[in-house]
Design a protein around this motif. Structure first.
Motif, mmCIF file in Angstrom:
data_model
loop_
_atom_site.group_PDB
_atom_site.id
_atom_site.type_symbol
_atom_site.label_atom_id
_atom_site.label_comp_id
_atom_site.label_asym_id
_atom_site.label_seq_id
_atom_site.Cartn_x
_atom_site.Cartn_y
_atom_site.Cartn_z
ATOM 1 N N ARG A 116 -61.853 -76.550 -15.287
ATOM 2 C CA ARG A 116 -61.154 -76.907 -13.782
ATOM 3 C C ARG A 116 -62.062 -77.148 -12.889
ATOM 4 N N ASP A 117 -63.061 -76.597 -12.692
ATOM 5 C CA ASP A 117 -64.058 -76.912 -11.727
ATOM 6 C C ASP A 117 -65.060 -77.951 -12.127
ATOM 7 N N ILE A 118 -64.739 -78.614 -13.065
ATOM 8 C CA ILE A 118 -65.686 -79.836 -13.766
ATOM 9 C C ILE A 118 -64.954 -81.205 -13.050
ATOM 10 N N GLU A 119 -65.776 -82.101 -12.414
ATOM 11 C CA GLU A 119 -65.272 -83.020 -11.822
ATOM 12 C C GLU A 119 -64.992 -84.201 -13.065
ATOM 13 N N ILE A 120 -63.929 -84.820 -13.228
ATOM 14 C CA ILE A 120 -63.571 -85.804 -14.137
ATOM 15 C C ILE A 120 -63.204 -87.189 -13.567
ATOM 16 N N ALA A 121 -62.606 -87.207 -12.500
ATOM 17 C CA ALA A 121 -62.198 -88.678 -12.040
ATOM 18 C C ALA A 121 -63.338 -89.468 -11.717
ATOM 19 N N GLY A 122 -63.568 -90.575 -12.224
ATOM 20 C CA GLY A 122 -64.632 -91.504 -11.892
ATOM 21 C C GLY A 122 -65.724 -91.158 -12.765
ATOM 22 N N THR A 152 -58.804 -97.783 -11.153
ATOM 23 C CA THR A 152 -59.201 -96.512 -10.573
ATOM 24 C C THR A 152 -60.125 -97.142 -9.358
ATOM 25 N N ARG A 153 -60.433 -96.457 -8.092
ATOM 26 C CA ARG A 153 -61.257 -97.084 -7.259
ATOM 27 C C ARG A 153 -62.507 -97.191 -7.634
ATOM 28 N N ALA A 154 -62.907 -96.033 -8.620
ATOM 29 C CA ALA A 154 -64.544 -95.722 -9.189
ATOM 30 C C ALA A 154 -64.531 -96.920 -10.156
ATOM 31 N N ILE A 155 -63.634 -97.634 -10.552
ATOM 32 C CA ILE A 155 -64.076 -98.692 -11.664
ATOM 33 C C ILE A 155 -64.450 -100.054 -10.829
ATOM 34 N N LEU A 156 -63.502 -100.142 -9.864
ATOM 35 C CA LEU A 156 -63.846 -101.285 -8.798
ATOM 36 C C LEU A 156 -65.017 -101.270 -8.071
ATOM 37 N N LEU A 157 -65.326 -99.906 -7.377
ATOM 38 C CA LEU A 157 -66.791 -99.747 -6.940
ATOM 39 C C LEU A 157 -67.945 -100.215 -7.601
ATOM 40 N N ALA A 158 -67.761 -99.604 -9.069
ATOM 41 C CA ALA A 158 -68.900 -99.806 -9.775
ATOM 42 C C ALA A 158 -69.240 -101.096 -10.222
ATOM 43 N N ALA A 159 -68.114 -102.153 -10.382
ATOM 44 C CA ALA A 159 -68.475 -103.272 -10.686
ATOM 45 C C ALA A 159 -68.646 -104.110 -9.302
ATOM 46 N N ARG A 160 -68.609 -103.806 -8.427
ATOM 47 C CA ARG A 160 -68.692 -104.785 -7.089
ATOM 48 C C ARG A 160 -69.852 -105.358 -6.851
ATOM 49 N N THR A 212 -65.484 -99.123 -19.554
ATOM 50 C CA THR A 212 -64.853 -97.825 -19.613
ATOM 51 C C THR A 212 -65.832 -96.733 -19.173
ATOM 52 N N GLY A 213 -65.358 -95.526 -18.544
ATOM 53 C CA GLY A 213 -66.308 -94.299 -18.914
ATOM 54 C C GLY A 213 -66.007 -93.686 -20.206
ATOM 55 N N ASN A 214 -65.223 -94.200 -21.098
ATOM 56 C CA ASN A 214 -65.037 -93.533 -22.205
ATOM 57 C C ASN A 214 -66.228 -93.736 -23.157
ATOM 58 N N VAL A 215 -66.501 -92.974 -23.933
ATOM 59 C CA VAL A 215 -67.634 -93.478 -25.160
ATOM 60 C C VAL A 215 -66.676 -94.454 -25.949
ATOM 61 N N THR A 271 -68.048 -90.603 -16.431
ATOM 62 C CA THR A 271 -68.044 -91.207 -17.836
ATOM 63 C C THR A 271 -67.966 -90.054 -18.537
ATOM 64 N N ASP A 272 -67.672 -90.315 -19.971
ATOM 65 C CA ASP A 272 -67.407 -88.843 -21.008
ATOM 66 C C ASP A 272 -68.864 -88.258 -20.806
ATOM 67 N N SER A 273 -69.970 -89.096 -21.021
ATOM 68 C CA SER A 273 -71.283 -88.424 -21.095
ATOM 69 C C SER A 273 -71.634 -87.732 -19.900
ATOM 70 N N GLY A 274 -71.340 -88.464 -18.697
ATOM 71 C CA GLY A 274 -71.543 -87.337 -17.648
ATOM 72 C C GLY A 274 -70.530 -86.216 -17.206
ATOM 73 N N ILE A 275 -69.544 -86.086 -17.855
ATOM 74 C CA ILE A 275 -68.608 -84.806 -18.021
ATOM 75 C C ILE A 275 -69.415 -83.803 -19.111
ATOM 76 N N VAL A 276 -69.749 -84.282 -20.078
ATOM 77 C CA VAL A 276 -70.390 -83.686 -21.120
ATOM 78 C C VAL A 276 -71.653 -83.114 -20.194
ATOM 79 N N VAL A 277 -72.428 -83.870 -19.748
ATOM 80 C CA VAL A 277 -73.577 -83.333 -18.977
ATOM 81 C C VAL A 277 -73.170 -82.076 -18.000
ATOM 82 N N SER A 278 -72.315 -82.584 -17.227
ATOM 83 C CA SER A 278 -71.777 -81.487 -16.197
ATOM 84 C C SER A 278 -71.380 -80.079 -16.860
#
Length: 191
Positions: A19-25, A155-163, A93-96, A27-34
């Motif tokens: 529950r305390d792991i940030e998921i929104a925005g 998501t906002r994160a996708i558009l900000l990443a692409a800007r 996508t942030g998915n593998v 990537t899968d690999s970033g979530i795993v590292v967290s």
């Protein structure tokens, strides 16, 4: 989230609700590292790869049990865009890649995309754009300028990443659980 929890328990023997792991925005690999960081588990390539392999396995078991659906207008938009021979449809996508394919096959839309950029390429979503552009160049034998690249994101994160590397035509509308109206996007591309 269930597939992540199951993978973590299988690989590392730790039961955590995450529950305390940030998921929104992320990537899968970033979530795993967290998750690994939280539990002070070394972030070796071996640990990350093993976790992601297990995650994809549990995702394949979990998807058929879920009652998710495409956002309204997504299928119509993809069909219209795919019918325009001068357009190239790619996925960022942030998915593998294996997870993205499982999810999009499950909802019947994987076949719309020629190539993509994924969490396998980089754990930072903001660094995926150059991978997508390089693959477009490889596949089509030419550079695509920013003025030729549009991003449609949920998501906002996708558009900000692409800007930095696109001309984004989608006005991001999702906030506090409000869904994007993909019918509006269809109207934008019909201009």
């Amino acid at each position: 989230m269930h597939a992540l929890r199951s993978a973590f328990k299988e690989r590392f023997g730790i039961d955590d609700d995450l529950r305390d792991i940030e998921i929104a925005g992320m990537t899968d690999s970033g979530i795993v590292v967290s998750i690994l960081n939280k539990h002070k588990i070394p972030q070796t390539n071996e640990n990350v790869s093993a976790f992601l392999d297990s995650y994809v396995h549990f995702l394949s078991l979990e998807l058929p049990r879920r009652k998710g659906k495409l956002l309204p207008g997504v299928l119509e938009l993809l069909e219209r865009l795919k019918s325009r021979k001068h357009l190239v449809l790619a996925l960022l996508t942030g998915n593998v890649s294996r997870g993205a394919q499982l999810k999009l096959d499950h909802y019947g839309v994987w076949h719309f995309f020629e190539f993509g950029a994924f969490a396998d390429d980089h754990q930072d979503r903001n660094r995926l754009g150059p991978f997508a552009r390089a693959r477009a160049n490889e596949k089509h034998g030419r550079e695509f300028s920013a003025s030729e690249i549009d991003v449609i994101g949920d998501t906002r994160a996708i558009l900000l990443a692409a800007r930095p590397w696109v001309r984004a035509r989608l006005p991001w509308q999702q906030a506090h659980g409000v869904e994007i109206d993909f019918q509006n996007i269809i109207r934008i591309f019909n201009r």
